[in-house]
Design a protein around this motif. Structure first.
Motif, mmCIF file in Angstrom:
data_model
loop_
_atom_site.group_PDB
_atom_site.id
_atom_site.type_symbol
_atom_site.label_atom_id
_atom_site.label_comp_id
_atom_site.label_asym_id
_atom_site.label_seq_id
_atom_site.Cartn_x
_atom_site.Cartn_y
_atom_site.Cartn_z
ATOM 1 N N ASP A 146 -45.501 24.836 22.076
ATOM 2 C CA ASP A 146 -45.783 23.548 21.437
ATOM 3 C C ASP A 146 -45.741 23.623 19.923
ATOM 4 O OD1 ASP A 146 -47.997 25.136 21.186
ATOM 5 O OD2 ASP A 146 -49.457 23.546 21.617
ATOM 6 N N ARG A 151 -40.442 24.180 19.045
ATOM 7 C CA ARG A 151 -40.019 22.914 19.648
ATOM 8 C C ARG A 151 -38.726 22.390 19.024
ATOM 9 N NH1 ARG A 151 -44.389 20.545 18.824
ATOM 10 N NH2 ARG A 151 -43.835 19.088 17.149
ATOM 11 N N HIS A 152 -38.564 22.593 17.737
ATOM 12 C CA HIS A 152 -37.369 22.104 17.044
ATOM 13 C C HIS A 152 -36.286 23.165 16.906
ATOM 14 C CE1 HIS A 152 -39.399 18.375 16.175
ATOM 15 N NE2 HIS A 152 -40.337 18.963 15.459
#
Length: 712
Positions: A146, A151-152
């Protein structure tokens, strides 16, 4: 240490100054850790330095942004704000990017990690370097799923691959920032080196309004673009996932339209050639890399030939649809064959544009727009003639122009193109792709060699004139804009076998300098459902591209009268006739149908047929001319041949006369004789018997003719 300019932030005059400041900060941090390993008593000072670095980061972020707003190009500031990075995220990301930015710092990092046998940084080492713990518990929230960095896709974790070794702790995983991220920080947007074999990236220069499209396609494109603009402001391209499908034949301008859209949306074009990826192992891993790369660059994502990738790896359908559905921005699908796309793709497609075939006027515009500025046209060259004659796509026209230039260059004048150059270039793009369904026919005979009754000959000449003038009537006289369908010419030749139907079509093609494609009916008709329609569509598609004249010989066997549907087979037979009717209406070239059973042709064809020409059996006078014409001048002849007697005695068609002459020639040659009357009579008798025709008593006819000649 607090007065060290490497620690205290200052106004950054350039991106290089900013990145130098970051690398100097990191260098001090790493050197301090190396000192701790050689002298544990310095651990307290190391902790103090780490706390100081972390405390100065927020102020540095503010001053960096102030410099960015003042006009200093600092790409990392935009990246940090775009992905909502926290101060601790920036610290971690700078550590992971250092191997790409500073060779000196990279060497220090490997030294501090303690081994050169691992040419990568480990999660545990970065955790200790970033925020050492006094409780011996490693802080690792930054590498959890998370985390914004994970996440990116700003950092990538990989488990060390060692055969036979079970999975190890997350702290032993390798961690790195993608090369394209570090390149973007220095102001150079690039591709991830791992996706280079099947991806491309560039800034389009093609303006959307410069692309030649049909009126319907242009309206569709404008409708699509309007959905993203309001008062000159681009809306929601990055906040939502949008998918556009652009379909059409190869070379029709699908990729060029995608370029124009990227230009309109001020985006780079990131193209993924999925057909190339189909030949690479670990496709799913590389596919994820490509999507992450495109997402980071905020590019318009173009996926080429997804159906080919899925044909090789059907299991990738779900992952691919998930990636498309989660891509924030515009994804463009460019399939080569829409029918091969799995139906599930409908769930992710928001808008579709099917690139239609361009008409003659639009093709003329393509020729004009694609001609190099330095090239000129010779006197009398009319692009409308070339555009009307050759139904080429935009890609083919571009290649045709290149070939025309090469031809002009070969004669020493590459700046002026004449009509022959353009025609040669257009013909260079004609590729025979329907050889299995048709046969090419080419004869050197002219209209002077054609022997028909006066009425039939008059109609044939009228049809020939119509073929020669069809471009002028359609384009210059404006009929093409008035007619939706039926822009081509369709003729029906009826008559017994051998009366000259096929020969006439061959002569017409020669007179018009067109390639005649004779459709092989047995190869077109298939017992498999849908195959016949597919073959018909393929024939017309390639005949359209090749500027060919189509001849459906014995058309009644393929396009018979539709029947009442009483069986499933009847339904499919009617579908085949309907398909042909649709294709013949859309075809803008020349189609000739021949039959000796006109009653079997479906009545719906009558509306499509502009010329109906009946080829009767030749009378005696015409038969005499045929006998004379078909015997070549160089053929050795013994004695005098009575062509009138042959014509009077044997009521044969032109085809049967031809067979009789050839049969007699073979016999004479094998017996070392020249062609003579007796052998021709024998061959004509055999042809008459085979055709079931009445044979007149030739001896009596000979006596009668001798008597007439004697009496004058």
């Amino acid at each position: 240490m607090t007065d060290n300019p490497a620690i205290n932030p200052f106004a950054f005059p350039s991106n290089e100054a900013y990145l130098g400041w970051e690398m100097t900060r990191l260098m001090h941090r790493v050197q301090a850790l190396i000192g701790v390993k050689s002298d544990p008593s310095t651990l307290v000072q190391f902790h103090e330095l780490v706390n100081l670095l972390q405390s100065t980061r927020p102020a540095a972020m503010e001053m960096r942004h102030a410099a960015y707003q003042a006009g200093v190009d600092i790409p990392f500031d935009a990246i940090s704000r775009r992905f909502h990075l926290r101060p601790e995220d920036e610290e971690i990301l700078m550590i992971c990017m250092a191997p790409h930015l500073s060779n000196y710092v990279w060497g220090l990092l490997l030294h501090a990690q303690g081994t050169v046998l691992k040419p990568y940084l480990e999660v545990g080492f970065i955790a200790d370097l970033f925020q050492p713990s006094t409780t011996l518990l490693t802080r690792r929230t930054w590498c959890e799923p998370d985390s914004p960095l994970i996440r990116h896709g700003l950092i990538v974790l990989d488990q060390p691959s060692q055969p036979g070794v079970p999975p190890v702790s997350l702290l032993a995983h390798s961690v790195q920032a993608p090369h394209y991220l570090a390149a973007a920080v220095t102001g150079r947007p690039v591709l991830d080196e791992r996706v280079v074999p099947f991806c491309s990236l560039f800034q389009p220069t093609v303006e959307l309004f410069d692309i030649i499209l049909s009126l319907n396609n242009r309206q569709r494109v404008e409708e699509f673009v309007r959905g993203f603009y309001r008062r000159s402001t681009l809306l929601e391209v990055d906040q939502k996932c949008w998918t556009l499908m652009i379909s059409g034949p190869a070379g029709s301008g699908k990729s060029r339209l995608a370029e124009g859209l990227a230009r309109a949306f001020n985006r780079q074009l990131f193209t993924v050639y999925l057909n190339r990826l189909a030949r690479i192992e670990e496709s799913i891993i590389l596919l994820n890399r490509a999507f992450q790369n495109a997402q980071f660059l905020n590019a318009l994502l173009l996926l080429v030939q997804p159906e080919q990738l899925l044909a090789t790896y059907p299991g990738l359908l779900g992952p691919l649809l998930n990636l498309i559905s989660s891509y924030h921005g515009l994804t463009v699908l460019e399939p080569r064959d829409v029918e091969q796309l799995p139906p599930l793709f409908e769930s992710v497609i928001h808008f579709a544009i099917d690139i239609e075939r361009t008409d003659a006027e639009e093709r003329e515009q393509l020729w004009e727009s694609l001609l190099p500025p330095q090239a000129s046209l010779g006197q009398g060259v009319r692009l409308v003639d070339v555009a009307s004659t050759f139904e080429l796509t935009g890609g083919q026209i571009q290649s045709a122009i290149a070939w025309a230039q090469q031809r002009a260059k070969a004669r020493g004048d590459d700046l002026q193109l004449d009509h022959d150059d353009l025609v040669a270039g257009a013909k260079s793009q004609i590729r025979s792709k329907i050889g299995t369904l048709t046969e090419t026919s080419k004869v050197r005979l002219t209209m002077d060699d054609l022997i028909l009754k006066e009425d039939a000959m008059k109609l044939v000449r009228e049809f020939l004139d119509a073929c020669r003038n069809r471009q002028q009537v359609m384009n210059e006289w404006g009929f093409a804009k008035r007619l939706i369908t039926g822009k081509g010419l369709v003729a029906l030749f009826t008559g017994e076998a051998g009366t000259g139907k096929t020969l006439t079509a061959e002569i017409l093609a020669n007179e018009l300098d067109l390639q005649l494609r004779v459709v092989s009916i047995p190869k077109v008709v298939s017992k498999w459902v849908g195959e016949t329609e597919k073959n018909i569509r393929e024939i017309f598609t390639h005949a359209r591209a090749q500027n060919s004249m189509l001849l459906f010989d014995e058309a009644d066997s393929l396009f018979s009268t539709r029947v009442k549907v009483e069986r499933a087979q009847d339904h499919y037979l009617n579908m085949e006739v309907d398909m042909f009717l649709q294709e013949i209406e859309r075809f803008e070239g020349i189609v000739i149908l021949t039959t000796n059973l006109e009653a079997n042709i479906d009545r719906a064809f009558q509306r499509r047929i502009l010329f109906k020409i009946d080829f009767p059996v030749p009378d005696e006078m015409e038969r005499e001319r045929i006998w004379k014409t078909l015997i070549p001048k160089q053929t050795p002849v013994e004695g005098e041949i009575d062509y009138g007697l042959l014509a009077d005695a044997f009521e044969l068609t032109g085809g049967q006369i031809k067979n009789a002459i050839i049969r007699a020639a073979y016999r004479c040659c094998s017996e070392n004789h020249g062609l003579n009357q007796q052998y021709l009579e024998d061959a004509a008798q055999q042809q008459s018997k085979a055709a079931g025709r009445l044979i007149k008593p030739i001896d009596e006819l000979r006596k009668q003719r001798a008597s007439w000649i004697k009496s004058g």
